[in-house]
Design a protein around this motif. Structure first.
Motif, PDB file in Angstrom:
ATOM      1  N   GLU A 102       0.757  -1.035  -0.020  1.00 15.35           N
ATOM      2  CA  GLU A 102       0.108  -0.080  -0.088  1.00 15.35           C
ATOM      3  C   GLU A 102       0.916   1.118  -0.067  1.00 15.35           C
ATOM      4  OE1 GLU A 102      -3.487   0.547   1.756  1.00 15.35           O
ATOM      5  OE2 GLU A 102      -4.258  -1.659   1.926  1.00 15.35           O
ATOM      6  N   HIS A 103       2.128   1.353   0.636  1.00 19.21           N
ATOM      7  CA  HIS A 103       2.932   2.467   0.440  1.00 19.21           C
ATOM      8  C   HIS A 103       3.401   2.649  -0.921  1.00 19.21           C
ATOM      9  CE1 HIS A 103       5.933  -0.935   1.193  1.00 19.21           C
ATOM     10  NE2 HIS A 103       6.934   0.060   0.515  1.00 19.21           N
ATOM     11  N   LYS A 107       2.069   6.262  -3.714  1.00 18.09           N
ATOM     12  CA  LYS A 107       2.797   7.306  -4.509  1.00 18.09           C
ATOM     13  C   LYS A 107       2.056   7.666  -5.699  1.00 18.09           C
ATOM     14  CE  LYS A 107       7.242   4.879  -3.387  1.00 18.09           C
ATOM     15  NZ  LYS A 107       8.410   4.189  -3.833  1.00 18.09           N
TER      16      LYS A 107
END
Length: 350
Positions: A102-103, A107
């Motif tokens: 998810e990180h 973006k």
């Protein structure tokens, strides 16, 4: 797909039926089609995230397909998303990656309308189709771009290039074309105008879709075969950078300046020029994105195929000058390409 070591004795059997890697491996292709029929035409999308753009009322959409072993969203991919958005496209990013942290997704979200993660069945074309099914109002579309991350760029603003793809001149556009096997638009970038999207045969293609997990089937039926299918449906297909003028201009320049015998060029460079002219003289097709990548970029072409740098499939001499070619016509940050190559390239110094 790697088999566990204890199954090594079964490798010949596995590759006989499921290792579809050649264009004429009809038995593996047929088995893959049969397996795909079991899955039906349901979407392979597992999860979606809403982005900063909106798809509500969207008339011009781009489906951008990506794959990374670790699900990373690299800077060059972000630049691509931004370039499509700046050209007025609502962007749907579809990841075929085995992982989707998810990180990493975070973006991309400020720059796209939707981010989707799917099971990688049907490769890029399967993702193209699943991406278009995420468009809330298909009938409202004026244009739809299918594009994948097999390229670096765009080195130029896409808006002016997209304006050249006039619906009055063609219903489906590609950037480049190929004569390998038979004439077709190269599938890393395809733009469908409204007339094509509303064509009954095209709608039938999406509705009757099978996520066939055979690269050779996809190459035959879709990468190569799709243009013929569209033409038979009454649609006009055209490339912004057609193949024949590229080849003609190249051969004329080589002969006019006798470059194949120019002693200031390295022998391997002269040999490649001779080989390319030989192929042209005998009507043998060359992949324009491999053989003419530098000429294309200088002429305003907005991309460079990644495999030119990761594999150099034709043995292009002085390939290390690639960044100079790009910088001569563009303000694109080539360090984004270097960073990606550092992450993925093996046994090559680019």
């Amino acid at each position: 797909m790697a088999l566990p070591k204890f199954l090594n004795p079964l490798k010949p059997l596995y590759w006989a039926f499921f290792g579809a890697r050649q264009r004429k491996d009809h038995v593996p292709q047929a088995i893959s089609v049969a397996i795909a029929s079991v899955f039906g035409n349901r979407s392979m999308v597992k999860q979606t995230w809403d982005g900063g753009q909106t798809l509500a009322g969207a008339k011009d959409v781009a489906v951008l397909v990506t794959w990374d072993a670790n699900g990373r969203v690299h800077d060059f991919l972000l630049a691509h998303i931004k370039g499509l958005a700046e050209a007025g496209r609502s962007v749907i990013v579809v990841s075929n990656s085995p992982k989707c942290p998810e990180h990493e997704v975070a973006k991309a979200l400020p720059h796209c309308a939707l981010f989707a993660w799917r099971t990688n069945r049907g490769y890029d074309f399967g993702a193209y189709r699943d991406g278009l099914k995420l468009v809330p109002d298909y009938d409202a579309l004026d244009s739809l771009i299918f594009i994948n991350d097999s390229t670096y760029g765009p080195f130029q603003k896409l808006g002016p290039i997209l304006k050249k793809m006039k619906p009055s001149e063609a219903d489906v556009w590609g950037l480049t074309e190929s004569w390998d096997t038979r004439w077709h638009l190269q599938s890393y970038f395809l733009l469908f105008h409204r007339a094509a999207l509303q064509n009954g045969k095209v709608r039938e293609l999406w509705d009757d879709w099978k996520h066939v997990n055979s690269k050779s089937w996809i190459i035959n039926r879709l990468e190569i075969g799709l243009t013929g299918r569209l033409t038979r449906a009454g649609l006009k297909c055209k490339a912004v950078w057609p193949y024949r003028p590229l080849v003609s201009e190249f051969c004329e320049e080589v002969r006019e300046y006798d470059l194949a015998n120019e002693e200031s060029l390295a022998e391997e460079h002269r040999n490649l020029l001779k080989f390319m002219c030989h192929l042209a003289d005998h009507g043998a097709p060359m992949n324009p994105c491999h053989f003419f990548w530098d000429r294309l970029i200088v002429d305003g072409f907005p991309y460079m195929k990644r495999e030119v740098l990761t594999a150099n499939p034709i043995g292009m001499p002085r390939l290390y000058e690639w960044s100079d070619v790009i910088s001569s016509v563009s303000r694109y940050d080539t360090e984004m390409i270097v960073d990606h190559l550092r992450a993925i390239a093996k046994n090559r110094v680019i």
